[in-house]
Design a protein around this motif. Structure first.
Motif: not given
Length: 75
Positions: A17-46
Motif C-alpha cells: 500500500s502506498a497509502d497506509p493508515d497510521l500505526s498506534a504510535e502514529g495515532h499517539d503522535q497525532s494526539r500529542k500534536v493536537a495537544d501541543w497546538l491546542a492554544h493556536e487559533g487556527a483559521d483553517a486546517v489543510w
C-alpha cells in the motif's frame, strides 16, 4: 499570517500500500500534536488526502470545534 506545517504521524509499514493508515504510535503522535497546538487559533486546517495525513490532522481539527478540514491534492 502564520503557517504551521506538521508532518504525518508514523504509518503502518506495508509493502502492498502506498497509502497506509497510521500505526498506534502514529495515532499517539497525532494526539500529542493536537495537544501541543491546542492554544493556536487556527483559521483553517489543510491536509493531503492521504490516509496518514488525514488521520494526523483529525484530532486537531476536532479540537477546534469539529468543523473538519479541507484536503489538498497536488497530484
Amino acid at each position: 499570517m502564520e503557517l504551521i506545517l506538521i508532518r504525518h504521524g508514523l504509518p503502518v509499514r506495508r509493502d502492498d500500500s502506498a497509502d497506509p493508515d497510521l500505526s498506534a504510535e502514529g495515532h499517539d503522535q497525532s494526539r500529542k500534536v493536537a495537544d501541543w497546538l491546542a492554544h493556536e487559533g487556527a483559521d483553517a486546517v489543510w491536509s493531503s488526502p492521504m490516509r496518514r495525513a488525514v488521520q494526523t490532522a483529525q484530532p486537531f481539527a476536532e479540537r477546534r470545534g469539529g468543523a473538519g478540514f479541507d484536503s489538498l491534492d497536488l497530484g
